[in-house]
Design an enzyme around this catalytic site. Sequence first.
Site, PDB file in Angstrom:
ATOM      1  N   GLU A 107      28.816  52.074  49.709  1.00  0.00           N
ATOM      2  CA  GLU A 107      29.466  51.151  50.643  1.00  0.00           C
ATOM      3  C   GLU A 107      30.547  51.864  51.429  1.00  0.00           C
ATOM      4  O   GLU A 107      31.175  52.801  50.928  1.00  0.00           O
ATOM      5  CB  GLU A 107      30.124  49.973  49.909  1.00  0.00           C
ATOM      6  CG  GLU A 107      29.198  48.886  49.455  1.00  0.00           C
ATOM      7  CD  GLU A 107      29.940  47.631  49.013  1.00  0.00           C
ATOM      8  OE1 GLU A 107      31.070  47.403  49.489  1.00  0.00           O
ATOM      9  OE2 GLU A 107      29.391  46.889  48.185  1.00  0.00           O
ATOM     10  N   ASP A 109      33.704  50.093  53.665  1.00  0.00           N
ATOM     11  CA  ASP A 109      34.196  48.737  53.899  1.00  0.00           C
ATOM     12  C   ASP A 109      35.429  48.655  54.791  1.00  0.00           C
ATOM     13  O   ASP A 109      36.389  49.403  54.603  1.00  0.00           O
ATOM     14  CB  ASP A 109      34.615  48.081  52.567  1.00  0.00           C
ATOM     15  CG  ASP A 109      33.502  48.017  51.551  1.00  0.00           C
ATOM     16  OD1 ASP A 109      32.343  48.049  51.954  1.00  0.00           O
ATOM     17  OD2 ASP A 109      33.817  47.930  50.350  1.00  0.00           O
ATOM     18  N   GLU A 111      37.742  45.318  55.081  1.00  0.00           N
ATOM     19  CA  GLU A 111      37.947  43.951  54.624  1.00  0.00           C
ATOM     20  C   GLU A 111      39.259  43.437  55.223  1.00  0.00           C
ATOM     21  O   GLU A 111      40.284  44.124  55.151  1.00  0.00           O
ATOM     22  CB  GLU A 111      38.010  43.870  53.096  1.00  0.00           C
ATOM     23  CG  GLU A 111      36.685  44.155  52.429  1.00  0.00           C
ATOM     24  CD  GLU A 111      36.794  44.115  50.917  1.00  0.00           C
ATOM     25  OE1 GLU A 111      35.936  43.469  50.292  1.00  0.00           O
ATOM     26  OE2 GLU A 111      37.727  44.726  50.364  1.00  0.00           O
ATOM     27  N   THR A 125      40.535  49.048  53.432  1.00  0.00           N
ATOM     28  CA  THR A 125      39.376  49.923  53.589  1.00  0.00           C
ATOM     29  C   THR A 125      38.975  50.447  52.219  1.00  0.00           C
ATOM     30  O   THR A 125      39.794  50.523  51.299  1.00  0.00           O
ATOM     31  CB  THR A 125      39.678  51.111  54.522  1.00  0.00           C
ATOM     32  OG1 THR A 125      40.734  51.910  53.967  1.00  0.00           O
ATOM     33  CG2 THR A 125      40.070  50.619  55.910  1.00  0.00           C
ATOM     34  N   GLY A 136      36.439  53.210  43.106  1.00  0.00           N
ATOM     35  CA  GLY A 136      36.762  52.786  44.460  1.00  0.00           C
ATOM     36  C   GLY A 136      37.855  53.649  45.073  1.00  0.00           C
ATOM     37  O   GLY A 136      38.572  54.370  44.391  1.00  0.00           O
ATOM     38  N   ARG A 137      37.967  53.581  46.370  1.00  0.00           N
ATOM     39  CA  ARG A 137      38.970  54.351  47.092  1.00  0.00           C
ATOM     40  C   ARG A 137      39.649  53.433  48.131  1.00  0.00           C
ATOM     41  O   ARG A 137      39.629  53.704  49.316  1.00  0.00           O
ATOM     42  CB  ARG A 137      38.317  55.575  47.726  1.00  0.00           C
ATOM     43  CG  ARG A 137      38.017  56.673  46.698  1.00  0.00           C
ATOM     44  CD  ARG A 137      37.162  57.776  47.250  1.00  0.00           C
ATOM     45  NE  ARG A 137      37.241  58.970  46.435  1.00  0.00           N
ATOM     46  CZ  ARG A 137      36.557  59.181  45.314  1.00  0.00           C
ATOM     47  NH1 ARG A 137      35.732  58.270  44.856  1.00  0.00           N
ATOM     48  NH2 ARG A 137      36.703  60.314  44.643  1.00  0.00           N
ATOM     49  N   GLU A 138      40.270  52.388  47.612  1.00  0.00           N
ATOM     50  CA  GLU A 138      40.878  51.384  48.481  1.00  0.00           C
ATOM     51  C   GLU A 138      42.198  51.848  49.071  1.00  0.00           C
ATOM     52  O   GLU A 138      42.996  52.507  48.402  1.00  0.00           O
ATOM     53  CB  GLU A 138      41.116  50.078  47.712  1.00  0.00           C
ATOM     54  CG  GLU A 138      39.843  49.291  47.448  1.00  0.00           C
ATOM     55  CD  GLU A 138      39.755  48.813  46.012  1.00  0.00           C
ATOM     56  OE1 GLU A 138      40.263  49.532  45.136  1.00  0.00           O
ATOM     57  OE2 GLU A 138      39.186  47.737  45.783  1.00  0.00           O
ATOM     58  N   LYS A 201      39.591  33.978  44.410  1.00  0.00           N
ATOM     59  CA  LYS A 201      39.886  34.522  43.087  1.00  0.00           C
ATOM     60  C   LYS A 201      40.737  35.785  43.132  1.00  0.00           C
ATOM     61  O   LYS A 201      41.378  36.129  42.130  1.00  0.00           O
ATOM     62  CB  LYS A 201      38.577  34.809  42.339  1.00  0.00           C
ATOM     63  CG  LYS A 201      37.800  33.556  41.953  1.00  0.00           C
ATOM     64  CD  LYS A 201      36.550  33.911  41.177  1.00  0.00           C
ATOM     65  CE  LYS A 201      35.778  32.664  40.768  1.00  0.00           C
ATOM     66  NZ  LYS A 201      34.544  33.004  40.018  1.00  0.00           N
ATOM     67  N   TRP A 202      40.744  36.504  44.296  1.00  0.00           N
ATOM     68  CA  TRP A 202      41.456  37.782  44.289  1.00  0.00           C
ATOM     69  C   TRP A 202      42.167  38.140  45.591  1.00  0.00           C
ATOM     70  O   TRP A 202      43.092  38.956  45.595  1.00  0.00           O
ATOM     71  CB  TRP A 202      40.486  38.925  43.958  1.00  0.00           C
ATOM     72  CG  TRP A 202      39.442  39.144  45.023  1.00  0.00           C
ATOM     73  CD1 TRP A 202      38.221  38.551  45.098  1.00  0.00           C
ATOM     74  CD2 TRP A 202      39.533  40.009  46.159  1.00  0.00           C
ATOM     75  NE1 TRP A 202      37.538  38.974  46.218  1.00  0.00           N
ATOM     76  CE2 TRP A 202      38.325  39.873  46.880  1.00  0.00           C
ATOM     77  CE3 TRP A 202      40.502  40.884  46.632  1.00  0.00           C
ATOM     78  CZ2 TRP A 202      38.074  40.588  48.055  1.00  0.00           C
ATOM     79  CZ3 TRP A 202      40.260  41.590  47.812  1.00  0.00           C
ATOM     80  CH2 TRP A 202      39.049  41.448  48.508  1.00  0.00           C
ATOM     81  N   GLY A 206      46.424  38.467  44.483  1.00  0.00           N
ATOM     82  CA  GLY A 206      45.638  38.486  43.260  1.00  0.00           C
ATOM     83  C   GLY A 206      45.059  37.145  42.869  1.00  0.00           C
ATOM     84  O   GLY A 206      44.761  36.907  41.702  1.00  0.00           O
ATOM     85  N   ARG A 281      44.737  53.358  37.903  1.00  0.00           N
ATOM     86  CA  ARG A 281      43.327  53.610  38.186  1.00  0.00           C
ATOM     87  C   ARG A 281      42.956  55.070  37.976  1.00  0.00           C
ATOM     88  O   ARG A 281      41.908  55.387  37.422  1.00  0.00           O
ATOM     89  CB  ARG A 281      43.020  53.189  39.627  1.00  0.00           C
ATOM     90  CG  ARG A 281      41.605  53.496  40.062  1.00  0.00           C
ATOM     91  CD  ARG A 281      41.293  52.878  41.410  1.00  0.00           C
ATOM     92  NE  ARG A 281      41.137  51.434  41.285  1.00  0.00           N
ATOM     93  CZ  ARG A 281      40.881  50.633  42.312  1.00  0.00           C
ATOM     94  NH1 ARG A 281      40.790  51.131  43.524  1.00  0.00           N
ATOM     95  NH2 ARG A 281      40.732  49.349  42.121  1.00  0.00           N
TER      96      ARG A 281
END
Length: 328
Positions: A107, A109, A111, A125, A136-138, A201-202, A206, A281
């Site tokens: 993916e 992204d 968002e 992103t 992930g790499r948010e 929910k998030w 959060g 993380r």
Amino acid sequence: MENSHLIFVLLSSVLVLGDGSSRNLPILSFDEGYSQLFGDDNLIVLKDGKSVHLSLDERTGSGFVSQDLYFHGFFSASIKLPADYTAGVVVAFYMSNGDIFEKNHDEIDFEFLGNIRGKEWRIQTNIYGNGSTIAGREERYGLWFDPSDDFHQYSILWTHTHIIFYVDDVAIGEIRRTETMGGDFPSKPMTLYATIWDASKWATNGGKYKVNYKYAPYIAEFSNFVLHGCAVDPIDLTSFKCETTPNPNPILTGITPSQRAKMESFRKKHMQYSYCYDKIRYKTPPSECVFNVKEAERLKKFDPVTFGGGHNRHHGKRYRRSRTAASI
């Protein structure tokens, strides 16, 4: 993938921009590049055929999907987000191959995370490679404008060596492929999606603030579609339909020095979270991260939002299409 280097060379010479601008690329009508994914009459194509409204109400969200799979390229849309109270609402513009590679999908992204009245939208992103959804790499940012006031161009540049996210002509983030990253870097053909949906929910603090359907319908507007990449046969994923005619005016890849300066300025002013500094993380930052002491100190004032599990948040199985279908 055997032909990845060949395809990257083709893209380097014929289609990828260095400044994040789509002004030199053809703008598609909706019907030329996309099909409805879900949402029934919550997706409306305007009379000019070049603009689409996606809406979210108590019945359903909505979304659309590109008619082709792509392996590398430049993908862009002009988007105007819903206004007023938008807590729990997520608008997503992203690439994925979860319908083909369910257990090891990739993916890329964008968002857009809604907020309570008086608080700004935020951009998130992210990339996943080979099903690496737990990591992930948010990264998350504020903006220098109100994205609900007018249209702004959001773009993804994806090549064999790097991924760059753009807002208008400004690069806001870059992820470079490293040898130790391995399969975490997206490396399989993907389809482009756009959706609006309920992420109560998030999405906002959060999950503290939910979607309030008193303010529905929430409408996200899309136009100025750019799909400029290497199309892939959906049955034979090794069969590429890339343009092979030499381009007399090649467009270079990467970020120019002036663009890099703008990106660094943007990140200093607007970045609120980066995975590179998330010690929960990652005990050791991923190989592509460059630790910046001042940046780390500045980000401490932003509490990382709990992402709520995060696996395939945009698209449940009911939204997927089969490998052989052109549309839902």
